[in-house]
Motif scaffolding. Structure first.
Motif, PDB file in Angstrom:
ATOM      1  N   SER A 137      12.555 -47.510 -17.866  1.00 56.13           N
ATOM      2  CA  SER A 137      12.739 -48.424 -16.743  1.00 56.13           C
ATOM      3  C   SER A 137      14.019 -49.211 -16.973  1.00 56.13           C
ATOM      4  O   SER A 137      14.283 -49.670 -18.092  1.00 56.13           O
ATOM      5  CB  SER A 137      11.544 -49.375 -16.638  1.00 56.13           C
ATOM      6  OG  SER A 137      11.783 -50.380 -15.668  1.00 56.13           O
ATOM      7  N   ASP A 151      16.020 -51.633  -9.161  1.00 58.82           N
ATOM      8  CA  ASP A 151      15.323 -51.180 -10.363  1.00 58.82           C
ATOM      9  C   ASP A 151      15.332 -49.661 -10.375  1.00 58.82           C
ATOM     10  O   ASP A 151      15.358 -49.018  -9.313  1.00 58.82           O
ATOM     11  CB  ASP A 151      13.876 -51.681 -10.397  1.00 58.82           C
ATOM     12  CG  ASP A 151      13.788 -53.196 -10.517  1.00 58.82           C
ATOM     13  OD1 ASP A 151      14.795 -53.813 -10.909  1.00 58.82           O
ATOM     14  OD2 ASP A 151      12.731 -53.759 -10.189  1.00 58.82           O
ATOM     15  N   LEU A 153      13.360 -46.330 -12.244  1.00 57.41           N
ATOM     16  CA  LEU A 153      12.343 -45.711 -13.088  1.00 57.41           C
ATOM     17  C   LEU A 153      12.708 -44.252 -13.286  1.00 57.41           C
ATOM     18  O   LEU A 153      13.162 -43.587 -12.341  1.00 57.41           O
ATOM     19  CB  LEU A 153      10.958 -45.814 -12.448  1.00 57.41           C
ATOM     20  CG  LEU A 153      10.352 -47.209 -12.308  1.00 57.41           C
ATOM     21  CD1 LEU A 153       9.018 -47.127 -11.554  1.00 57.41           C
ATOM     22  CD2 LEU A 153      10.136 -47.842 -13.673  1.00 57.41           C
ATOM     23  N   TYR A 186      13.624 -39.455 -11.055  1.00 57.34           N
ATOM     24  CA  TYR A 186      13.959 -40.882 -11.077  1.00 57.34           C
ATOM     25  C   TYR A 186      13.660 -41.493  -9.715  1.00 57.34           C
ATOM     26  O   TYR A 186      13.656 -40.814  -8.684  1.00 57.34           O
ATOM     27  CB  TYR A 186      15.414 -41.136 -11.482  1.00 57.34           C
ATOM     28  CG  TYR A 186      16.453 -40.659 -10.506  1.00 57.34           C
ATOM     29  CD1 TYR A 186      16.828 -41.437  -9.416  1.00 57.34           C
ATOM     30  CD2 TYR A 186      17.094 -39.431 -10.694  1.00 57.34           C
ATOM     31  CE1 TYR A 186      17.793 -41.012  -8.529  1.00 57.34           C
ATOM     32  CE2 TYR A 186      18.056 -38.994  -9.815  1.00 57.34           C
ATOM     33  CZ  TYR A 186      18.410 -39.781  -8.735  1.00 57.34           C
ATOM     34  OH  TYR A 186      19.363 -39.350  -7.855  1.00 57.34           O
ATOM     35  N   TRP A 194       8.351 -51.559  -7.602  1.00 57.07           N
ATOM     36  CA  TRP A 194       8.423 -50.160  -8.010  1.00 57.07           C
ATOM     37  C   TRP A 194       7.552 -49.250  -7.153  1.00 57.07           C
ATOM     38  O   TRP A 194       7.752 -48.038  -7.133  1.00 57.07           O
ATOM     39  CB  TRP A 194       8.020 -50.035  -9.487  1.00 57.07           C
ATOM     40  CG  TRP A 194       8.990 -50.713 -10.392  1.00 57.07           C
ATOM     41  CD1 TRP A 194      10.339 -50.555 -10.397  1.00 57.07           C
ATOM     42  CD2 TRP A 194       8.704 -51.668 -11.413  1.00 57.07           C
ATOM     43  NE1 TRP A 194      10.918 -51.347 -11.366  1.00 57.07           N
ATOM     44  CE2 TRP A 194       9.933 -52.039 -12.004  1.00 57.07           C
ATOM     45  CE3 TRP A 194       7.527 -52.234 -11.901  1.00 57.07           C
ATOM     46  CZ2 TRP A 194      10.013 -52.947 -13.055  1.00 57.07           C
ATOM     47  CZ3 TRP A 194       7.611 -53.133 -12.950  1.00 57.07           C
ATOM     48  CH2 TRP A 194       8.841 -53.492 -13.514  1.00 57.07           C
TER      49      TRP A 194
END
Length: 328
Positions: A137, A151, A153, A186, A194
């Motif tokens: 992350s 953000d 991931l 991703y 998220w």
């Protein structure tokens, strides 16, 4: 005010995220490109040793030998190279960019904070073959242009193959070669959200890296990577990427090393009539305080040349990163 600010925030976020590794004026219109750019400017080579296992770790007493009576107790001075499959890293960095929106005209500079947590597991399957999986992350926060905060991931899993170093039967062509085949995913999202994807991507990645050990402490490396997108949350930013890279690594002392890296990538968009050539030149200096703490200072220059001139751009970036690492 640039054109980026005229688009919905979700789009700008995607751009900012993809622009970490790429940069261009209309990136704001396609946030996925911006995020990719920011996150790909630093190359990470697979952490697999191609050396044979050592007999002892640094500081351990060597087996008794003739001459001990003359030279005294001897110690092993090289590091253990046995595979350590588990790896956890936490990093925190502060950076400056002279082109936060990745635009050709009307550049604006800014500072941004990047932090990341990554967990990886790379067990040895048999001989030189390894299984590799990791999840991570990353968080990006800008000082002034908070509009671009995002953000990231990511997850990947696949196979690594590492041939032994030079001086073996694999010479001269295949010594010190690490190759990989993996599935990669991703997701780019709004800050702290998220579950709500701005852009996600599934791809298959194939690549290799070869190292030449020129002399003690000096290494030259080069490789290539192909990333084919299988499915994406949005059709406009979906693309395939074909890249080559080369670098020179110098270990000045046991704790201080530098890396000079050049990377060129061809980005072919699947649903949008667009093709880019993206080039990155980066210089990094890393000091290893101990086995678990390191600090890196870096400078990079990014040049994006697109067949659609609106996506041309240049960007200079610099910053400092602290990295905590645990291996076992």
């Amino acid at each position: 005010m640039t054109t980026v600010l005229c688009y919905p925030k979700s789009s700008a976020v995607l751009l900012a995220a993809l622009s970490i590794g790429l940069s261009h004026p209309l990136s704001a219109q396609v946030p996925a490109d911006s995020a990719r750019a920011r996150s790909s400017q630093t190359l990470r080579a697979p952490e697999i040793s191609t050396d044979g296992p050592s007999q002892a770790a640094p500081g351990e007493v060597a087996p008794k030998m003739e001459g001990d009576s003359e030279y005294g107790v001897q110690k092993i001075l090289y590091r253990r190279s046995n595979p350590e499959p588990f790896n956890v890293s936490l990093d925190l960095g502060y950076y400056y960019t002279d082109n936060v929106a990745l635009v050709e005209r009307g550049k604006q500079d800014d500072f941004f904070l990047r932090s990341g947590l990554r967990l990886s597991y790379t067990p040895q399957l048999k001989g030189n073959l390894f299984f590799s999986t990791s999840a991570g992350s990353e968080v990006y926060r800008y000082h002034d242009a908070s509009f671009f905060d995002f953000d990231l991931l990511s997850f990947d899993a696949g196979l690594l193959h590492a041939t032994p170093r030079q001086g073996t039967a694999y010479d001269p062509l295949f010594a010190d070669v690490v190759s990989w085949l993996r599935y990669s995913f991703y997701r780019i999202s709004e800050p702290w959200d998220w579950g709500d994807s701005v852009f996600d991507n599934h791809s298959i990645v194939l690549g290799f890296q070869k190292t030449w050990r020129i002399s003690r402490g000096h290494q030259l490396f080069a490789g290539a990577n192909a990333d084919w997108s299988l499915d994406a949350g949005e059709p406009l930013p979906q693309r395939d990427e074909y890249s080559v890279f080369a670098g020179y690594k110098v270990k000045w002392t046991p704790d201080l090393e530098s890396n000079l890296v050049y990377r060129a990538a061809s980005n072919e968009y699947q649903e949008f009539d667009r093709s880019d050539i993206n080039q990155v030149v980066s210089l990094g200096l890393t000091y290893q305080f101990n086995d678990w703490l390191a600090a890196t200072g870096s400078f990079s220059a990014v040049f994006n040349d697109s067949d659609r001139s609106a996506f041309d751009y240049e960007s200079l970036n610099t910053g400092v990163t602290l990295v905590l690492t645990a291996r076992w």
